[in-house]
Enzyme design. Structure first.
Site: not given
Length: 181
Positions: A106-107
């Site tokens: 994800c991030h």
């Protein structure tokens, strides 16, 4: 086989912590929660508070040499806080220097950009990070899981919680290889 999960004190996306954690346990590994502070970390379900989790080791005591692999869960706030902590960035860089595998979802690749370890690598992430990754010299692709390299300095990345099954399969395969199986 000990596996480090590096998170900030608040903001980790709970499913991106708990799902890979269980994958590591199911593969016979020993996951350990490493954070910038001792105590407990506050996980989130998107923007809402979720569960808290006990920190096993803080960054002042954690040694990359003690771990076979590093997992970097996402959430927006988690990697944003980690990339501002010099100890967290040094911890991540140490895995690459030692040639140990790193997995990020994800991030979490924001921390890889900050650690200056994406140049020349192919990886994926939450789509909003693509420009950051490209500006850091990485090749961003839109795929559910990307395994860049084999053996030393392997990097496993995924885009989002919906990709956790593929992310877990790549983690399991790497753990199997490390066990010689």
């Amino acid at each position: 086989m000990r596996i480090a999960f590096l998170v900030a004190p608040e903001g980790v996306e709970q499913i991106e912590l708990t799902d890979p954690w269980q994958t590591v346990r199911d593969a016979g590994g020993t996951p350990e929660l490493v954070s910038t502070k001792a105590g407990r970390v506050q996980a989130l379900h998107h923007l809402d508070k979720a569960d808290t989790f006990a920190v096993d080791t803080d960054l002042d005591r954690a040694r990359p040499d003690d771990y076979a692999l590093l997992v970097l869960p996402g959430g927006v706030a988690n990697p944003d806080a980690l990339r501002l902590d010099e100890r967290a960035i040094a911890f991540i860089q140490a895995f690459f220097t030692a040639g140990k595998p790193v997995a990020a979802i994800c991030h979490a690749p924001w921390t890889l950009v900050e650690a200056d370890v994406v140049d020349g690598r192919t990886l994926t992430s939450w789509p909003s990070l693509r420009t950051d990754i490209r500006n850091a010299g990485g090749n961003w692709v839109d795929e559910e899981v990307v395994v860049c390299g084999d053996g030393p300095n392997m990097l496993i990345t995924s885009r989002k919680p919906k990709d956790l099954k593929a992310f877990g399969a790549a983690l399991t395969e790497e753990l199997r290889k490390q066990r010689g199986g």
